[in-house]
Design a protein around this motif. Structure first.
Motif, PDB file in Angstrom:
ATOM      1  N   PRO A   1      12.768   4.990   1.781  1.00 26.73           N
ATOM      2  CA  PRO A   1      13.286   4.102   0.847  1.00 26.73           C
ATOM      3  C   PRO A   1      12.548   2.882   0.565  1.00 26.73           C
ATOM      4  O   PRO A   1      12.266   2.530  -0.503  1.00 26.73           O
ATOM      5  N   TYR A   2      11.833   2.476   1.674  1.00 27.41           N
ATOM      6  CA  TYR A   2      11.134   1.255   1.413  1.00 27.41           C
ATOM      7  C   TYR A   2       9.822   1.583   0.435  1.00 27.41           C
ATOM      8  O   TYR A   2       9.589   0.773  -0.497  1.00 27.41           O
ATOM      9  N   ALA A   3       8.987   2.648   0.863  1.00 25.47           N
ATOM     10  CA  ALA A   3       8.321   2.976  -0.229  1.00 25.47           C
ATOM     11  C   ALA A   3       8.445   3.209  -1.511  1.00 25.47           C
ATOM     12  O   ALA A   3       7.936   2.909  -2.541  1.00 25.47           O
ATOM     13  N   ALA A   4       9.545   3.765  -1.672  1.00 25.67           N
ATOM     14  CA  ALA A   4      10.142   4.214  -3.209  1.00 25.67           C
ATOM     15  C   ALA A   4      10.219   2.726  -3.841  1.00 25.67           C
ATOM     16  O   ALA A   4      10.082   2.532  -4.957  1.00 25.67           O
ATOM     17  N   THR A   5      10.959   1.531  -3.131  1.00 27.34           N
ATOM     18  CA  THR A   5      11.076   0.252  -3.688  1.00 27.34           C
ATOM     19  C   THR A   5       9.582  -0.361  -4.004  1.00 27.34           C
ATOM     20  O   THR A   5       9.769  -1.230  -5.355  1.00 27.34           O
ATOM     21  N   LYS A   6       8.857   0.009  -3.200  1.00 25.13           N
ATOM     22  CA  LYS A   6       7.480  -0.953  -3.478  1.00 25.13           C
ATOM     23  C   LYS A   6       6.930  -0.162  -4.859  1.00 25.13           C
ATOM     24  O   LYS A   6       6.122  -0.761  -5.406  1.00 25.13           O
ATOM     25  N   ALA A   7       6.972   1.376  -4.880  1.00 28.70           N
ATOM     26  CA  ALA A   7       6.524   1.681  -6.055  1.00 28.70           C
ATOM     27  C   ALA A   7       7.230   1.232  -7.479  1.00 28.70           C
ATOM     28  O   ALA A   7       6.808   0.985  -8.483  1.00 28.70           O
ATOM     29  N   ALA A   8       8.433   0.953  -7.374  1.00 27.55           N
ATOM     30  CA  ALA A   8       9.216   0.466  -8.520  1.00 27.55           C
ATOM     31  C   ALA A   8       8.931  -1.080  -8.601  1.00 27.55           C
ATOM     32  O   ALA A   8       8.879  -1.417  -9.825  1.00 27.55           O
ATOM     33  N   ILE A   9       8.507  -1.960  -7.819  1.00 24.60           N
ATOM     34  CA  ILE A   9       8.068  -3.146  -7.972  1.00 24.60           C
ATOM     35  C   ILE A   9       6.775  -3.046  -8.655  1.00 24.60           C
ATOM     36  O   ILE A   9       6.647  -3.761  -9.659  1.00 24.60           O
ATOM     37  N   GLN A  10       5.801  -2.294  -8.324  1.00 22.26           N
ATOM     38  CA  GLN A  10       4.388  -2.043  -8.914  1.00 22.26           C
ATOM     39  C   GLN A  10       4.847  -1.671 -10.238  1.00 22.26           C
ATOM     40  O   GLN A  10       4.100  -2.371 -11.061  1.00 22.26           O
ATOM     41  N   ASN A  11       5.572  -0.854 -10.714  1.00 29.17           N
ATOM     42  CA  ASN A  11       5.882  -0.398 -12.061  1.00 29.17           C
ATOM     43  C   ASN A  11       6.775  -1.557 -12.774  1.00 29.17           C
ATOM     44  O   ASN A  11       6.238  -1.929 -13.965  1.00 29.17           O
ATOM     45  N   PHE A  12       7.837  -2.162 -12.239  1.00 30.41           N
ATOM     46  CA  PHE A  12       8.357  -3.177 -12.865  1.00 30.41           C
ATOM     47  C   PHE A  12       7.180  -4.515 -13.193  1.00 30.41           C
ATOM     48  O   PHE A  12       7.268  -5.088 -14.275  1.00 30.41           O
ATOM     49  N   THR A  13       6.433  -4.817 -12.331  1.00 27.98           N
ATOM     50  CA  THR A  13       5.189  -5.819 -12.577  1.00 27.98           C
ATOM     51  C   THR A  13       4.296  -5.496 -13.865  1.00 27.98           C
ATOM     52  O   THR A  13       4.154  -6.271 -14.591  1.00 27.98           O
TER      53      THR A  13
ATOM     54  N   VAL B   1       0.727  -1.177  -0.001  1.00 25.08           N
ATOM     55  CA  VAL B   1      -0.165  -0.184  -0.043  1.00 25.08           C
ATOM     56  C   VAL B   1       0.943   1.221  -0.062  1.00 25.08           C
ATOM     57  O   VAL B   1       0.719   2.337  -0.445  1.00 25.08           O
ATOM     58  N   ASN B   2       2.129   1.158   0.266  1.00 26.07           N
ATOM     59  CA  ASN B   2       3.061   2.189   0.530  1.00 26.07           C
ATOM     60  C   ASN B   2       3.504   2.791  -1.001  1.00 26.07           C
ATOM     61  O   ASN B   2       3.935   3.922  -1.117  1.00 26.07           O
ATOM     62  N   ALA B   3       3.203   1.958  -1.965  1.00 27.33           N
ATOM     63  CA  ALA B   3       3.482   2.363  -3.246  1.00 27.33           C
ATOM     64  C   ALA B   3       2.451   3.369  -3.533  1.00 27.33           C
ATOM     65  O   ALA B   3       2.696   4.370  -4.598  1.00 27.33           O
ATOM     66  N   TYR B   4       1.274   3.463  -2.955  1.00 29.34           N
ATOM     67  CA  TYR B   4       0.153   4.408  -3.377  1.00 29.34           C
ATOM     68  C   TYR B   4      -0.002   5.658  -2.275  1.00 29.34           C
ATOM     69  O   TYR B   4      -0.212   6.742  -2.481  1.00 29.34           O
ATOM     70  N   HIS B   5       0.328   5.116  -1.118  1.00 23.31           N
ATOM     71  CA  HIS B   5       0.060   6.034   0.323  1.00 23.31           C
ATOM     72  C   HIS B   5       1.239   5.854   0.989  1.00 23.31           C
ATOM     73  O   HIS B   5       1.196   5.301   2.027  1.00 23.31           O
ATOM     74  N   PRO B   6       2.367   6.339   0.573  1.00 22.79           N
ATOM     75  CA  PRO B   6       3.800   6.361   1.163  1.00 22.79           C
ATOM     76  C   PRO B   6       3.853   6.754   2.489  1.00 22.79           C
ATOM     77  O   PRO B   6       3.249   8.016   2.773  1.00 22.79           O
TER      78      PRO B   6
END
Length: 296
Positions: free
Chosen positions: A201-213, A190-195
Protein backbone atom coordinates in the motif's frame (compact mmCIF):
# COMPACT_ATOMS: atom_id res chain seq x y z
CA UNK A 1 54.21 24.19 1.37
CA UNK A 2 51.32 23.92 3.82
CA UNK A 3 50.69 20.53 5.32
CA UNK A 4 47.72 18.64 3.91
CA UNK A 5 44.91 18.45 6.45
CA UNK A 6 42.57 15.49 6.15
CA UNK A 7 39.13 16.63 7.30
CA UNK A 8 37.55 13.22 7.67
CA UNK A 9 33.87 13.79 6.91
CA UNK A 10 33.26 10.33 5.49
CA UNK A 11 29.53 9.66 6.04
CA UNK A 12 30.27 5.92 6.15
CA UNK A 13 32.19 6.55 9.36
CA UNK A 14 30.01 9.40 10.60
CA UNK A 15 26.60 7.72 10.49
CA UNK A 16 25.51 4.40 12.04
CA UNK A 17 25.09 1.29 9.94
CA UNK A 18 23.18 -1.90 10.69
CA UNK A 19 22.75 -4.15 12.49
CA UNK A 20 20.57 -2.15 14.89
CA UNK A 21 19.03 -3.44 18.08
CA UNK A 22 15.39 -4.40 17.86
CA UNK A 23 13.15 -1.82 19.53
CA UNK A 24 9.41 -1.69 20.02
CA UNK A 25 7.48 1.50 19.25
CA UNK A 26 3.89 2.27 18.37
CA UNK A 27 3.24 4.24 15.16
CA UNK A 28 4.21 6.92 14.36
CA UNK A 29 7.01 6.59 16.94
CA UNK A 30 8.97 9.01 19.13
CA UNK A 31 12.46 10.42 18.73
CA UNK A 32 13.57 9.81 22.31
CA UNK A 33 12.92 6.07 21.94
CA UNK A 34 14.95 5.78 18.73
CA UNK A 35 18.29 4.00 19.07
CA UNK A 36 20.60 5.07 17.56
CA UNK A 37 19.37 8.64 17.49
CA UNK A 38 18.61 10.21 14.13
CA UNK A 39 20.60 13.20 12.93
CA UNK A 40 18.37 16.12 11.87
CA UNK A 41 21.23 18.58 11.50
CA UNK A 42 20.77 20.01 14.99
CA UNK A 43 24.51 20.60 15.39
CA UNK A 44 25.71 20.39 11.80
CA UNK A 45 23.44 22.19 9.32
CA UNK A 46 24.69 25.66 8.39
CA UNK A 47 22.38 28.05 6.59
CA UNK A 48 23.33 30.29 3.66
CA UNK A 49 20.37 32.69 3.56
CA UNK A 50 18.68 30.83 0.71
CA UNK A 51 15.12 31.22 2.04
CA UNK A 52 15.15 34.55 3.85
CA UNK A 53 11.64 35.77 4.59
CA UNK A 54 9.92 32.68 3.19
CA UNK A 55 6.92 31.07 4.88
CA UNK A 56 6.85 27.27 4.83
CA UNK A 57 4.22 24.70 5.76
CA UNK A 58 5.77 21.29 6.45
CA UNK A 59 3.72 18.20 7.29
CA UNK A 60 5.25 15.57 9.53
CA UNK A 61 7.73 18.15 10.79
CA UNK A 62 7.90 16.80 14.33
CA UNK A 63 10.49 14.12 13.51
CA UNK A 64 12.47 12.43 10.78
CA UNK A 65 12.88 14.08 7.39
CA UNK A 66 10.24 16.71 8.17
CA UNK A 67 12.11 17.82 11.28
CA UNK A 68 15.38 18.06 9.37
CA UNK A 69 13.65 20.15 6.69
CA UNK A 70 12.22 22.48 9.35
CA UNK A 71 15.65 23.00 10.95
CA UNK A 72 17.31 23.57 7.59
CA UNK A 73 14.61 25.96 6.35
CA UNK A 74 14.76 27.96 9.57
CA UNK A 75 18.53 28.31 9.32
CA UNK A 76 18.06 29.45 5.72
CA UNK A 77 15.74 32.22 6.97
CA UNK A 78 12.21 30.78 6.70
CA UNK A 79 9.36 30.77 9.21
CA UNK A 80 7.81 27.35 9.71
CA UNK A 81 4.35 25.93 10.34
CA UNK A 82 4.97 22.52 11.93
CA UNK A 83 2.15 20.11 11.08
CA UNK A 84 2.10 16.89 13.12
CA UNK A 85 -0.34 14.27 14.35
CA UNK A 86 -0.03 14.15 18.14
CA UNK A 87 3.69 13.79 18.95
CA UNK A 88 3.78 16.90 21.15
CA UNK A 89 7.19 16.14 22.65
CA UNK A 90 8.90 15.87 19.27
CA UNK A 91 7.02 18.88 17.86
CA UNK A 92 8.15 21.06 20.76
CA UNK A 93 11.74 20.03 20.10
CA UNK A 94 11.38 21.06 16.45
CA UNK A 95 9.92 24.36 17.60
CA UNK A 96 12.92 24.88 19.88
CA UNK A 97 15.38 24.47 17.01
CA UNK A 98 13.39 26.71 14.65
CA UNK A 99 13.21 29.47 17.26
CA UNK A 100 16.88 28.98 18.08
CA UNK A 101 17.53 29.95 14.45
CA UNK A 102 15.60 33.18 15.07
CA UNK A 103 12.54 32.16 13.08
CA UNK A 104 8.86 31.72 13.93
CA UNK A 105 7.47 28.24 14.60
CA UNK A 106 3.72 27.61 14.55
CA UNK A 107 2.63 24.21 15.90
CA UNK A 108 -0.56 22.73 14.45
CA UNK A 109 -1.44 19.23 15.67
CA UNK A 110 -4.10 17.17 13.97
CA UNK A 111 -4.88 14.43 11.49
CA UNK A 112 -4.24 15.46 7.87
CA UNK A 113 -6.46 12.59 6.71
CA UNK A 114 -9.29 15.01 7.49
CA UNK A 115 -10.05 17.50 4.72
CA UNK A 116 -11.42 19.84 7.39
CA UNK A 117 -8.13 19.75 9.28
CA UNK A 118 -6.15 20.47 6.09
CA UNK A 119 -8.34 23.53 5.57
CA UNK A 120 -7.66 24.59 9.17
CA UNK A 121 -3.93 24.07 8.75
CA UNK A 122 -3.67 26.32 5.69
CA UNK A 123 -6.08 28.85 7.23
CA UNK A 124 -3.81 29.09 10.27
CA UNK A 125 -0.80 29.77 8.07
CA UNK A 126 -2.52 32.40 5.94
CA UNK A 127 -4.09 34.15 8.93
CA UNK A 128 -0.62 34.44 10.45
CA UNK A 129 1.39 35.24 7.34
CA UNK A 130 -1.04 36.30 4.62
CA UNK A 131 0.40 33.77 2.19
CA UNK A 132 2.53 30.65 1.78
CA UNK A 133 5.79 30.41 -0.15
CA UNK A 134 6.60 26.72 0.37
CA UNK A 135 4.36 23.70 0.92
CA UNK A 136 6.17 20.47 1.81
CA UNK A 137 3.92 17.41 1.74
CA UNK A 138 6.13 15.10 3.75
CA UNK A 139 3.95 13.27 6.31
CA UNK A 140 3.42 9.60 5.49
CA UNK A 141 2.24 6.36 6.99
CA UNK A 142 3.18 2.78 6.22
CA UNK A 143 2.60 -0.74 7.47
CA UNK A 144 4.22 -4.03 6.54
CA UNK A 145 2.37 -7.15 5.38
CA UNK A 146 3.56 -10.73 5.04
CA UNK A 147 1.19 -11.45 2.13
CA UNK A 148 -1.57 -9.85 0.07
CA UNK A 149 -4.32 -11.49 2.08
CA UNK A 150 -3.19 -9.75 5.26
CA UNK A 151 -3.85 -6.27 3.84
CA UNK A 152 -7.04 -4.98 5.41
CA UNK A 153 -9.29 -2.57 3.48
CA UNK A 154 -9.37 -0.03 6.31
CA UNK A 155 -5.58 -0.02 6.47
CA UNK A 156 -5.37 0.45 2.69
CA UNK A 157 -7.62 3.50 3.02
CA UNK A 158 -5.60 4.83 5.95
CA UNK A 159 -2.36 4.80 3.95
CA UNK A 160 -3.96 6.50 0.94
CA UNK A 161 -5.80 9.01 3.11
CA UNK A 162 -2.54 10.02 4.80
CA UNK A 163 -0.11 9.90 1.90
CA UNK A 164 -2.19 10.87 -1.14
CA UNK A 165 -5.54 12.44 -0.24
CA UNK A 166 -3.99 14.82 2.32
CA UNK A 167 -1.48 15.97 -0.29
CA UNK A 168 -4.34 16.87 -2.63
CA UNK A 169 -6.31 18.65 0.10
CA UNK A 170 -3.30 20.73 1.15
CA UNK A 171 -2.32 21.67 -2.41
CA UNK A 172 -5.93 22.62 -3.15
CA UNK A 173 -6.17 24.79 -0.03
CA UNK A 174 -2.73 26.38 -0.33
CA UNK A 175 -2.63 27.17 -4.04
CA UNK A 176 -4.80 30.33 -3.89
CA UNK A 177 -2.34 31.78 -1.34
CA UNK A 178 0.83 31.04 -3.31
CA UNK A 179 2.40 33.57 -5.67
CA UNK A 180 4.91 33.26 -8.51
CA UNK A 181 8.16 31.85 -7.18
CA UNK A 182 6.39 29.63 -4.67
CA UNK A 183 7.22 25.95 -4.44
CA UNK A 184 5.37 22.72 -3.68
CA UNK A 185 7.60 19.79 -2.77
CA UNK A 186 6.21 16.29 -2.29
CA UNK A 187 7.97 13.31 -0.71
CA UNK A 188 7.79 10.19 -2.81
CA UNK A 189 10.15 7.22 -2.36
CA UNK A 190 12.47 4.77 -4.04
CA UNK A 191 9.48 2.43 -3.54
CA UNK A 192 7.75 4.22 -6.40
CA UNK A 193 10.33 2.60 -8.72
CA UNK A 194 11.52 -0.44 -6.77
CA UNK A 195 8.50 -1.42 -4.63
CA UNK A 196 9.12 -3.56 -1.58
CA UNK A 197 6.43 -6.28 -1.55
CA UNK A 198 5.89 -6.03 2.21
CA UNK A 199 5.04 -2.33 1.75
CA UNK A 200 2.52 -2.71 -1.06
CA UNK A 201 0.00 0.00 0.00
CA UNK A 202 2.77 2.46 0.90
CA UNK A 203 4.64 1.81 -2.37
CA UNK A 204 1.43 2.33 -4.34
CA UNK A 205 0.88 5.71 -2.68
CA UNK A 206 4.44 6.77 -3.46
CA UNK A 207 3.94 5.93 -7.12
CA UNK A 208 0.75 8.00 -7.03
CA UNK A 209 2.64 10.92 -5.47
CA UNK A 210 5.25 10.70 -8.23
CA UNK A 211 2.55 10.84 -10.90
CA UNK A 212 0.64 13.61 -9.10
CA UNK A 213 3.81 15.73 -8.92
CA UNK A 214 4.55 15.40 -12.63
CA UNK A 215 0.95 16.18 -13.59
CA UNK A 216 0.49 19.11 -11.23
CA UNK A 217 3.78 20.62 -12.40
CA UNK A 218 2.49 20.58 -15.98
CA UNK A 219 -0.79 22.18 -14.88
CA UNK A 220 1.10 24.98 -13.13
CA UNK A 221 3.25 25.56 -16.20
CA UNK A 222 0.15 25.72 -18.42
CA UNK A 223 -1.42 28.15 -15.96
CA UNK A 224 1.77 30.25 -16.16
CA UNK A 225 1.49 31.12 -12.46
CA UNK A 226 5.18 30.71 -11.63
CA UNK A 227 4.57 27.95 -9.05
CA UNK A 228 6.95 25.02 -9.24
CA UNK A 229 6.08 21.46 -8.18
CA UNK A 230 8.78 18.87 -7.53
CA UNK A 231 9.42 15.76 -5.49
CA UNK A 232 12.16 14.06 -3.52
CA UNK A 233 12.51 10.27 -3.54
CA UNK A 234 14.42 9.08 -0.47
CA UNK A 235 15.62 5.55 -0.03
CA UNK A 236 15.66 4.03 3.46
CA UNK A 237 16.01 6.80 6.07
CA UNK A 238 16.35 6.22 9.82
CA UNK A 239 13.33 7.76 11.55
CA UNK A 240 10.93 6.72 14.37
CA UNK A 241 8.53 5.41 11.72
CA UNK A 242 10.92 2.53 10.96
CA UNK A 243 10.95 0.63 14.27
CA UNK A 244 7.28 1.51 14.83
CA UNK A 245 6.10 -0.01 11.53
CA UNK A 246 8.77 -2.55 10.47
CA UNK A 247 9.08 -5.33 13.05
CA UNK A 248 12.31 -6.73 11.62
CA UNK A 249 14.36 -3.54 11.30
CA UNK A 250 17.75 -4.76 12.54
CA UNK A 251 19.24 -4.65 9.03
CA UNK A 252 17.29 -1.64 7.77
CA UNK A 253 19.23 0.04 4.94
CA UNK A 254 21.86 -2.69 4.67
CA UNK A 255 20.74 -3.60 1.14
CA UNK A 256 21.69 -0.19 -0.27
CA UNK A 257 25.03 0.18 -2.08
CA UNK A 258 26.17 2.38 0.82
CA UNK A 259 25.21 -0.34 3.27
CA UNK A 260 23.27 1.88 5.67
CA UNK A 261 20.10 3.96 5.92
CA UNK A 262 20.27 7.68 5.27
CA UNK A 263 19.94 10.23 8.02
CA UNK A 264 17.28 12.97 7.83
CA UNK A 265 20.00 15.64 7.66
CA UNK A 266 21.24 14.08 4.42
CA UNK A 267 17.84 14.51 2.76
CA UNK A 268 16.92 18.03 3.92
CA UNK A 269 19.36 19.95 1.65
CA UNK A 270 17.49 18.67 -1.41
CA UNK A 271 14.31 20.27 -0.11
CA UNK A 272 16.25 23.49 0.50
CA UNK A 273 17.55 23.48 -3.07
CA UNK A 274 14.13 22.83 -4.62
CA UNK A 275 12.55 25.65 -2.58
CA UNK A 276 15.29 28.14 -3.43
CA UNK A 277 15.83 30.40 -6.44
CA UNK A 278 18.70 28.12 -7.44
CA UNK A 279 16.04 25.66 -8.67
CA UNK A 280 14.04 28.27 -10.63
CA UNK A 281 14.35 26.22 -13.86
CA UNK A 282 13.23 22.96 -12.24
CA UNK A 283 9.60 21.79 -12.12
CA UNK A 284 8.10 18.33 -12.48
CA UNK A 285 11.34 16.73 -11.35
CA UNK A 286 12.01 14.02 -8.80
CA UNK A 287 15.40 14.01 -7.10
CA UNK A 288 16.44 10.63 -5.66
CA UNK A 289 18.45 10.21 -2.46
CA UNK A 290 18.71 6.45 -2.28
CA UNK A 291 22.09 5.50 -0.86
CA UNK A 292 23.48 4.75 -4.30
CA UNK A 293 20.58 2.68 -5.62
CA UNK A 294 19.54 3.62 -9.14
CA UNK A 295 16.04 5.00 -8.72
CA UNK A 296 14.73 4.95 -12.28
Amino acid sequence: MADYINHNNNPAEKYPAPPFGRQAQSPPGLERLLDPKADHGETSYRGNGLLIGKKAVITGADSGIGKAIAIAYAREGADILVSYLNEEEDALDTKKWVEHAGRQAILVPGDIRSEKHCHHLIAKATEEWGGIDILVNNAAYQRTYKDFGSIQADEWREVFDTNVHAMFYLCYEALPFMLAGSSIINTTSVNAYHPNPILLPYAATKAAIQNFTANMAQMMLEADNGIRVNAVAPGPVWTPLIPSTIPEHENFGKDTPMGRPGQPVEIAPIFVFLASEAASYISGATIPATGGKIAF
